[in-house]
Design an enzyme around this catalytic site. Structure first.
Site, PDB file in Angstrom:
ATOM      1  N   HIS A  53      33.915  34.831  37.716  1.00 33.78           N
ATOM      2  CA  HIS A  53      35.304  34.807  37.237  1.00 33.78           C
ATOM      3  C   HIS A  53      35.737  33.318  37.522  1.00 33.78           C
ATOM      4  O   HIS A  53      36.570  32.936  36.847  1.00 33.78           O
ATOM      5  CB  HIS A  53      36.249  35.937  38.177  1.00 33.78           C
ATOM      6  N   GLU A  54      35.594  32.977  38.588  1.00 30.82           N
ATOM      7  CA  GLU A  54      36.117  31.453  38.937  1.00 30.82           C
ATOM      8  C   GLU A  54      35.590  30.464  38.245  1.00 30.82           C
ATOM      9  O   GLU A  54      36.233  29.632  37.715  1.00 30.82           O
ATOM     10  CB  GLU A  54      35.832  31.056  40.357  1.00 30.82           C
ATOM     11  N   HIS A  87      37.466  30.354  34.882  1.00 32.95           N
ATOM     12  CA  HIS A  87      38.609  29.558  35.130  1.00 32.95           C
ATOM     13  C   HIS A  87      38.217  28.120  34.880  1.00 32.95           C
ATOM     14  O   HIS A  87      39.228  27.516  34.206  1.00 32.95           O
ATOM     15  CB  HIS A  87      39.396  29.749  36.546  1.00 32.95           C
TER      16      HIS A  87
END
Length: 139
Positions: A129-130, A133
């Site tokens: 998920h990061e 980003h």
């Protein structure tokens, strides 16, 4: 120093620049902000605090819940695809996404030394998920 959470989708959709020497203060602020939001967040990327650098911080379940930091993370291998739903501190609600149970990551530590590690399960999902980003992918 704890920083406010970025919610601008246009900013979050921009790929982040490579982190380098002098970005240690960004990493400290990222950890401080994650720690302050730990009751509702398990990972953050620097763009979530308004800094477009490839730095992530995450709660590492494999290290007894310690917050780990990666500079310039790149997922180099993955397997065990599964569908899931994820929320994000920067956005309202949850969205469906594809994740992998096991990943390998090339990254740099806080001293910008090259590292390689394998992660599984929940920690692998957080890192994915990061890294999204950092790549300007909003889930």
């Amino acid at each position: 120093m704890q920083r406010p959470i970025m919610t601008s989708r246009s900013f979050l959709r921009m790929p982040c620049a490579e982190a380098g020497p002098g970005d240690e203060s960004v990493a400290r602020d990222l950890v401080d902000t994650l720690e302050a939001n730990r009751s509702r967040c398990v990972g953050m990327a620097a763009n979530m605090i308004g800094v477009d650098k490839r730095i992530i911080a995450f709660v590492d379940e494999e290290m007894d819940g310690r917050i780990s930091v990666m500079f310039n993370p790149v997922i180099t291998a993955c397997d065990g695809a599964f569908d899931t739903e994820e929320g994000c501190l920067s956005l309202d609600g949850e969205r469906r996404t594809l994740r992998y149970h096991r990943i390998e990551v090339d990254y740099q530590d806080r001293r910008l030394r090259a590292r390689h590690a394998t992660f599984t399960g929940w920690t692998a999902q957080i890192i994915q998920h990061e890294v999204d980003h950092c790549n300007g992918i909003v889930i």
